[in-house]
Structures are given as C-alpha cells and as structure tokens.
Design a protein around this motif. Structure first.
Motif, PDB file in Angstrom:
ATOM      1  N   GLN A   1      -7.905   1.954   1.745  1.00 52.96           N
ATOM      2  CA  GLN A   1      -7.110   3.146   2.033  1.00 52.96           C
ATOM      3  C   GLN A   1      -6.688   3.850   0.745  1.00 52.96           C
ATOM      4  OE1 GLN A   1      -3.833   1.833   4.449  1.00 52.96           O
ATOM      5  NE2 GLN A   1      -5.157   0.988   6.047  1.00 52.96           N
ATOM      6  N   VAL A   2      -6.212   3.070  -0.222  1.00 54.06           N
ATOM      7  CA  VAL A   2      -5.746   3.648  -1.490  1.00 54.06           C
ATOM      8  C   VAL A   2      -6.918   4.244  -2.269  1.00 54.06           C
ATOM      9  CG1 VAL A   2      -4.673   3.132  -3.713  1.00 54.06           C
ATOM     10  CG2 VAL A   2      -3.733   2.138  -1.613  1.00 54.06           C
TER      11      VAL A   2
ATOM     12  N   LEU B   1      -7.953   7.459  -0.762  1.00 52.18           N
ATOM     13  CA  LEU B   1      -6.955   8.470  -1.101  1.00 52.18           C
ATOM     14  C   LEU B   1      -7.186   9.010  -2.510  1.00 52.18           C
ATOM     15  CD1 LEU B   1      -4.343  10.040  -0.516  1.00 52.18           C
ATOM     16  CD2 LEU B   1      -3.066   8.029  -1.325  1.00 52.18           C
ATOM     17  N   LEU B   2      -7.437   8.114  -3.466  1.00 51.87           N
ATOM     18  CA  LEU B   2      -7.690   8.546  -4.839  1.00 51.87           C
ATOM     19  C   LEU B   2      -8.911   9.461  -4.917  1.00 51.87           C
ATOM     20  CD1 LEU B   2      -7.046   5.263  -6.867  1.00 51.87           C
ATOM     21  CD2 LEU B   2      -5.739   7.385  -7.040  1.00 51.87           C
ATOM     22  N   LYS B   3      -9.951   9.111  -4.190  1.00 50.73           N
ATOM     23  CA  LYS B   3     -11.171   9.915  -4.222  1.00 50.73           C
ATOM     24  C   LYS B   3     -10.931  11.284  -3.607  1.00 50.73           C
ATOM     25  CE  LYS B   3     -16.120   9.167  -3.952  1.00 50.73           C
ATOM     26  NZ  LYS B   3     -17.182   8.183  -3.656  1.00 50.73           N
ATOM     27  N   GLU B   4     -10.192  11.343  -2.503  1.00 43.48           N
ATOM     28  CA  GLU B   4      -9.892  12.621  -1.857  1.00 43.48           C
ATOM     29  C   GLU B   4      -9.031  13.502  -2.758  1.00 43.48           C
ATOM     30  OE1 GLU B   4      -8.021  11.708   1.805  1.00 43.48           O
ATOM     31  OE2 GLU B   4      -9.763  10.676   2.657  1.00 43.48           O
ATOM     32  N   LEU B   5      -8.020  12.891  -3.384  1.00 41.00           N
ATOM     33  CA  LEU B   5      -7.121  13.664  -4.246  1.00 41.00           C
ATOM     34  C   LEU B   5      -7.836  14.165  -5.496  1.00 41.00           C
ATOM     35  CD1 LEU B   5      -3.896  11.477  -3.975  1.00 41.00           C
ATOM     36  CD2 LEU B   5      -4.264  13.747  -2.973  1.00 41.00           C
ATOM     37  N   GLN B   6      -8.745  13.365  -6.042  1.00 42.55           N
ATOM     38  CA  GLN B   6      -9.483  13.830  -7.212  1.00 42.55           C
ATOM     39  C   GLN B   6     -10.357  15.029  -6.872  1.00 42.55           C
ATOM     40  OE1 GLN B   6     -12.516  11.350  -8.938  1.00 42.55           O
ATOM     41  NE2 GLN B   6     -12.090  12.120 -10.997  1.00 42.55           N
TER      42      GLN B   6
ATOM     43  N   GLY C   1       0.812  -1.216   0.000  1.00 41.61           N
ATOM     44  CA  GLY C   1       0.000   0.000   0.000  1.00 41.61           C
ATOM     45  C   GLY C   1       0.837   1.253   0.000  1.00 41.61           C
ATOM     46  N   GLN C   2       1.949   1.229   0.739  1.00 39.24           N
ATOM     47  CA  GLN C   2       2.835   2.395   0.769  1.00 39.24           C
ATOM     48  C   GLN C   2       3.508   2.598  -0.588  1.00 39.24           C
ATOM     49  OE1 GLN C   2       5.249   1.074   4.031  1.00 39.24           O
ATOM     50  NE2 GLN C   2       3.949   2.037   5.590  1.00 39.24           N
ATOM     51  N   ARG C   3       3.896   1.506  -1.235  1.00 40.64           N
ATOM     52  CA  ARG C   3       4.495   1.638  -2.572  1.00 40.64           C
ATOM     53  C   ARG C   3       3.497   2.226  -3.567  1.00 40.64           C
ATOM     54  NH1 ARG C   3       7.269  -3.412  -1.165  1.00 40.64           N
ATOM     55  NH2 ARG C   3       5.520  -4.630  -1.972  1.00 40.64           N
ATOM     56  N   GLN C   4       2.225   1.810  -3.459  1.00 40.72           N
ATOM     57  CA  GLN C   4       1.227   2.360  -4.373  1.00 40.72           C
ATOM     58  C   GLN C   4       1.016   3.842  -4.104  1.00 40.72           C
ATOM     59  OE1 GLN C   4       0.499   1.884  -7.282  1.00 40.72           O
ATOM     60  NE2 GLN C   4      -1.045   0.244  -7.318  1.00 40.72           N
ATOM     61  N   ARG C   5       1.142   4.276  -2.869  1.00 36.78           N
ATOM     62  CA  ARG C   5       1.047   5.707  -2.552  1.00 36.78           C
ATOM     63  C   ARG C   5       2.217   6.477  -3.159  1.00 36.78           C
ATOM     64  NH1 ARG C   5      -0.880   5.816   3.802  1.00 36.78           N
ATOM     65  NH2 ARG C   5      -2.647   4.396   3.558  1.00 36.78           N
ATOM     66  N   VAL C   6       3.382   5.844  -3.179  1.00 37.07           N
ATOM     67  CA  VAL C   6       4.534   6.463  -3.849  1.00 37.07           C
ATOM     68  C   VAL C   6       4.238   6.645  -5.331  1.00 37.07           C
ATOM     69  CG1 VAL C   6       6.961   6.169  -4.497  1.00 37.07           C
ATOM     70  CG2 VAL C   6       6.202   5.558  -2.188  1.00 37.07           C
TER      71      VAL C   6
END
Length: 318
Positions: A186-187, A190-195, A152-157
């Motif tokens: 979690q990912v 995160l994608l929804k928040e960033l969009q 999950g951390q790598r995908q956030r990177v």
C-alpha cells in the motif's frame, strides 16, 4: 544540468580509542554519480555499506570529509537548513520514532509549514487536511496521536509531512521495512502514485531488491562504502556485471521450488577500520584475481558503469 550530483565524496568518521590512538572509519569513498529531475534511484547493499550515511550527507545531518555534493549546481554546504528543507525531505524507516508523540497528526504535518512561517493557522490546517486526504488518511483523525495509528498509517503521516513543502527530492530510508507485507504494498503504491503527480526525484534506500526492481528507474550498488555498479535497473538486474551485484541477486529468495539460492559471497565483511587494498570486495569475491589487490578500473557501457578487473560478460557489442 543534473538536479543532484555527488562528486568524489568521501566520508570518514574518527574514533579516539585512547589519548594517543585514533581510528579512522571510511564510511564512503570516491562516491560519484548524478540524478536527473524525476528519476527514482534505488540504493542497495548490505548493512554497513554506507547507504544511510549517503542519505545523511544529502540532508546535511553529516558533512562530507572530501568532495562536492551539488544540488541544482550549488554546493550543499552553502545551503541553509531552512533552504534545504524546501528542496529535500526524508521519510525514515521507523515512523513511530520519527513522529513527535506529543503532537497530533495534523500538528505533525503542519510542523514544516510552521517552521517556514508564511501561512496563517487556518491555511496550514487546510493544507494538512488536504495532504491527509491525499495519502488516504481520514480527516477526522486529525486530532489523533501517532500511537493511535497503525504502522502503515503512521508512515502515511510521515509521507504527508514530507510533502508539505512540495520538495524536489524525497529521500526514503528503508521506508517499508518495518511494515507488514500487505501494508508495504500500500505504501509503495502510494509513493509511486504521488511521484507521478508531484514529479519529485526520489532516492530509495532498501534491502529488498524486488521492491527496487519494481519502483526504481536506476540502481546504485554499494559495498563497504564504495560503488560497485550503477545503471538502469532493468539492465543491471537482467545482466549484472560486478560479482557483488551478481551475489546480491543470487541471494534473493524465489518462489520457484526448482531454483536453489546460490551465494557469490564468502567469508565475513572486513573490519570497517581496515579497508582492503585495491577492490574492497576482493576478500569475499569468488572470482578474485591476483590483480584485484590493485584499484579496479572504471568500466562503462550504454546506461551502465561498474568497477571491476574482470572483463565484461554477456554485453551487446556497441
């Protein structure tokens, strides 16, 4: 004007079996749709339906055999790779294979900025650390390598790297399928928040229909390189019109013990070198008609389109 348009896109791969025999594999045929700024389009279908090929065309990793792919009204073939990278970025399925193992986390995130070549080292580092913070990675991890992080951390990177140039379009190719269920949530959050923050347009490729229903405003259903159905996610999931869409939805597992999963599919996917005439789904469709050997008509209703010989079912009158 739509931000992105696929206009009659065909993609054919050739395979030379011998000096005299060449096989043609039709990966995409007559793909036509558009996306407005800020939309999230889910692209669903079985393996081999052409989802990843469609993404590769947008990234210029492959070239269309026929048709036009327009970004901001301009044929994508006229965009340089450097120009395109400012507008379109991609998050791949496996973060470990998509991140350079020889580079630290900060160096991975800085890489698009280095290629762009307009910022000093200190400015690049500041942007990278800010992005790490934005995707909930500790700044003190900047000197770690990808193998030292969880999936999950790598995908956030990978997401932080994609955001470095502030693209207008983010292409996500099965971005959570390799992660544990709790990490997937979690990912996706995160994608929804960033969009919501960055207002990007997103193409989200997935096998998981639950995820598509939750995340995407529109859905495009592909089968064997052809569009079966396209429309607002809520309407397509509530009242699918194409037999293939219905079959996909029937195959989704349910927690309700009284519901028995049914399949609207029969037989096996045909050989990719031998596409069925007429409707490509006819060889597996439980509702097949004799007329299905002919090309299906293009049917439309409000916020919906599909390609099928069967008459519309359960649609409100207009």
């Amino acid at each position: 004007m739509a931000l992105l348009e696929f206009k009659g896109i065909n993609k054919v791969f050739t395979n030379r079996r011998s000096l005299t025999e060449i096989q043609h594999l039709v990966a995409l045929e007559k793909i036509h749709f558009s996306i407005e700024q800020g939309q999230t389009l889910g692209i669903v279908g079985e393996s081999g339906s052409g989802k990843s090929t469609l993404a590769k065309l947008l990234m210029k990793l492959e070239q269309p055999s026929q048709g036009e792919l327009l970004l901001e009204g301009r044929d994508i073939r006229k965009w340089s790779v450097k120009e395109l990278s400012r507008e379109v970025q991609m998050v791949f399925q496996n973060p470990l294979s998509s991140l350079n193992p020889r580079k630290t986390i900060r160096q991975v995130i800085e890489e698009p900025l280095i290629i762009e070549g307009q910022l000093k080292s200190a400015d690049r580092r500041k942007i990278a650390l800010d992005l790490m913070d934005r995707v909930f990675l500790r700044k003190e991890w900047e000197s770690r390598y990808p193998h030292e992080l969880s999936g999950g951390q790598r995908q956030r990177v990978a997401i932080a790297r994609a955001l470095a140039l502030k693209p207008k379009i983010l292409v996500c190719d099965e971005p959570v399928s390799a992660l544990d269920v709790s990490v997937q949530a979690q990912v996706l959050n995160l994608l929804k928040e960033l969009q919501a923050e960055y207002k990007w347009t997103m193409l989200f490729i997935s096998h998981d229909l639950h995820v598509v229903r939750w995340l995407c405003s529109e859905v495009l259903v592909l089968y064997f390189g052809s569009i079966m159905e396209h429309g607002r996610t809520s309407e397509v999931f509530k009242n699918p019109q194409h037999p293939y869409t219905k079959a996909l939805l029937q195959s989704v597992p349910s927690i309700h013990l009284d519901r028995v999963a049914q399949s609207g599919l029969r037989g096996e996917i045909p050989s990719p070198y031998s596409r069925p005439a007429g409707c490509v789904f006819q060889t597996r469709c439980v509702a097949r008609l004799p007329v299905c050997t002919q090309p299906p008509p293009h049917l439309k209703s409000a916020h919906r389109e599909w390609f099928c010989h069967l008459p519309p079912s359960n649609l409100p009158s207009t």
